[in-house]
Structures are given as structure tokens and as C-alpha cells.
Design an enzyme around this catalytic site. Structure first.
Site, PDB file in Angstrom:
ATOM      1  N   HIS A   1      17.103   0.947   6.113  1.00 49.57           N
ATOM      2  CA  HIS A   1      17.531   0.777   4.723  1.00 49.57           C
ATOM      3  C   HIS A   1      16.986   1.914   3.862  1.00 49.57           C
ATOM      4  O   HIS A   1      17.681   2.402   2.965  1.00 49.57           O
ATOM      5  CB  HIS A   1      17.039  -0.564   4.174  1.00 49.57           C
ATOM      6  CG  HIS A   1      17.804  -1.745   4.657  1.00 49.57           C
ATOM      7  ND1 HIS A   1      19.108  -1.981   4.301  1.00 49.57           N
ATOM      8  CD2 HIS A   1      17.445  -2.772   5.467  1.00 49.57           C
ATOM      9  CE1 HIS A   1      19.525  -3.112   4.856  1.00 49.57           C
ATOM     10  NE2 HIS A   1      18.535  -3.603   5.573  1.00 49.57           N
TER      11      HIS A   1
ATOM     12  N   GLU B   1      18.069 -10.452  13.436  1.00 50.91           N
ATOM     13  CA  GLU B   1      18.827 -10.728  12.214  1.00 50.91           C
ATOM     14  C   GLU B   1      20.316 -10.492  12.488  1.00 50.91           C
ATOM     15  O   GLU B   1      20.729  -9.336  12.666  1.00 50.91           O
ATOM     16  CB  GLU B   1      18.364  -9.817  11.068  1.00 50.91           C
ATOM     17  CG  GLU B   1      16.911 -10.042  10.658  1.00 50.91           C
ATOM     18  CD  GLU B   1      16.445  -9.074   9.582  1.00 50.91           C
ATOM     19  OE1 GLU B   1      15.360  -9.313   9.028  1.00 50.91           O
ATOM     20  OE2 GLU B   1      17.158  -8.074   9.304  1.00 50.91           O
TER      21      GLU B   1
ATOM     22  N   HIS C   1      22.092  -7.739  10.133  1.00 46.23           N
ATOM     23  CA  HIS C   1      21.546  -6.395   9.938  1.00 46.23           C
ATOM     24  C   HIS C   1      22.073  -5.421  10.995  1.00 46.23           C
ATOM     25  O   HIS C   1      21.947  -5.664  12.194  1.00 46.23           O
ATOM     26  CB  HIS C   1      20.018  -6.445  10.006  1.00 46.23           C
ATOM     27  CG  HIS C   1      19.361  -5.093   9.865  1.00 46.23           C
ATOM     28  ND1 HIS C   1      18.760  -4.695   8.705  1.00 46.23           N
ATOM     29  CD2 HIS C   1      19.217  -4.061  10.735  1.00 46.23           C
ATOM     30  CE1 HIS C   1      18.267  -3.464   8.871  1.00 46.23           C
ATOM     31  NE2 HIS C   1      18.537  -3.062  10.093  1.00 46.23           N
TER      32      HIS C   1
END
Length: 224
Positions: free
Chosen positions: A136, A201, A204
Site C-alpha cells: 500500500h 486477507e 488484499h
């Protein structure tokens, strides 16, 4: 301590870029000025962060409705490096005839926000260790799900977004078949469009070769 201090004063040359990126307290090269970011983009336009506006979005980090219970972003926005954005555009085009679309929860995340998250959840299964940084922070990771275009409703998935339990793991099997199929569909589509998954996740994904893009700590206000 002296060696660490000296190291923090050194500058790191990022591959593919002739200028230099300063090291932070962990020895990581982090772009921390809008001027340096613009110079990098001028040298390599693929490094540009695109302000994403053509997808459904639910940016909870701009509210208190997230696992930190605090507002982390000054306003709801999603930014992605151009190659990641273009890959999602291709996926969007593929999904539309099927009556499906994408809802994005998060994209580029300033490094300072990763530090705040780690203070609350110091568990690298669910939060990035600041000593390593995050996809990110590089602008190539995206949190998302699939929606029905007609209603905007999300396809049923194993958990809500940012559910830090084993139920969010890809290997978790105690689920309805429809949910497992939706989870697999999302992963298959993302991998077919150049992204990689993480096992803990379901939402993600990150672009292959994330190391091509430096970590960044530039706030949304400056990007705007």
C-alpha cells in the site's frame, strides 16, 4: 547508534531512477516530499499515482468506521500507481458484460498511516511492519471486492473488510459453497490481471514486482 545515525543521513538510489531517495529511521528508502515524487514521475511516468474515481468505493479509513476507530485519511480517496490502475480498468471492462463490478476499500497508503496501524495491530498477518513497509505504501496494493452492477450490492464473501480472523484466510473452508466460489472468483480474476494475493486477507492484492515502486510517505492533501 552512531552507525545507524550515519546510515539515516545517507541517500539511496532507487533502481530505474537517477536521483536519490532518503532513508528513514529503519534504513528504508521512503519518498517523503512531493517535489521528489514529481521528479521520479518525470523520469518514469509509470510511477505516477492516479486519483481513482471510476470505481465504486468505500474508503473507511477516512472515517472512524475502521479497526483503528480513528480517522486516518483527511478525505475519502483512492490513489494507485498507473500500472495497477490500468490493470483494474482492464478487469472492469471484462466484468461489465457479466453484470459485475469492483468496489475499492483502499489503495495507496502513506507510510505514516502504516506506522499508526502497527501501533494498534502489531501482527504482520494483518498489518504491515513499518520496518518492511507495505505494498500500500508503494501504491501497488489494493483492497477490494466484487459487486453486482445493477444493485451495487457486494457479492457474499467470507467476512467483512478488515476482519482479522482466520475466517478471512484463503484456506478457511467452513463456508457456504457460494462464498467459497466468490472468494476464488475474485482471486482468479485478480491474478489473471497481474496481481498477487496474500493468504490472510481475501480482499488484499498487490501488483507483481512491487519493489519497482518506492515506499512513499506523502499525504493525500499534497497529492490532491
Amino acid at each position: 547508534m552512531k552507525n545507524i545515525f550515519i546510515l539515516s543521513l545517507l541517500l539511496f538510489s532507487f533502481p530505474g531512477f537517477s536521483q536519490q531517495i532518503p532513508l528513514n529511521k529503519y534504513g528504508l528508502p521512503v519518498v517523503n516530499s512531493i517535489t521528489l515524487y514529481k521528479e521520479i514521475v518525470q523520469a518514469d511516468p509509470s510511477q505516477a499515482l492516479v486519483h481513482v474515481t471510476d470505481f465504486a468505493m468505500d474508503v473507511r479509513y477516512a472515517t472512524k468506521d475502521n479497526f483503528t476507530k480513528t480517522v486516518l485519511y483527511p478525505f475519502p480517496a483512492v490513489y494507485l500507481r498507473r500500472p495497477a490502475y490500468e490493470a483494474l480498468l482492464n478487469l472492469k471492462e471484462y466484468l461489465e458484460p457479466l453484470g459485475l463490478g469492483i468496489k475499492i476499500f483502499d489503495g495507496y497508503r502513506p507510510y505514516r498511516v502504516t506506522e499508526k496501524m502497527w501501533e494498534i495491530v502489531p501482527d504482520d498477518r494483518y498489518a504491515a511492519d513499518p520496518k518492511k513497509g507495505s505494498g500500500h505504501n508503494r501504491g501497488v496494493a489494493v483492497d477490494l471486492t466484487l459487486i453486482y452492477l445493477k444493485t451495487g450490492q457486494e457479492l457474499p464473501m467470507p467476512t467483512p473488510y478488515d476482519d482479522f480472523t482466520e475466517k478471512a484466510h484463503f484456506e478457511y473452508q467452513d463456508l457456504d459453497e457460494e462464498i467459497k466460489e466468490n472468494r476464488l472468483l475474485l482471486r482468479t480474476l485478480m491474478e489473471a490481471h497481474g496481481f498477487m494475493a496474500i493468504e490472510t486477507e481475501w480482499w488484499h492484492f498487490y501488483l507483481k514486482e512491487p519493489q519497482k515502486y518506492p515506499l512513499m510517505d506523502i499525504g493525500f492533501e499534497e497529492l490532491k
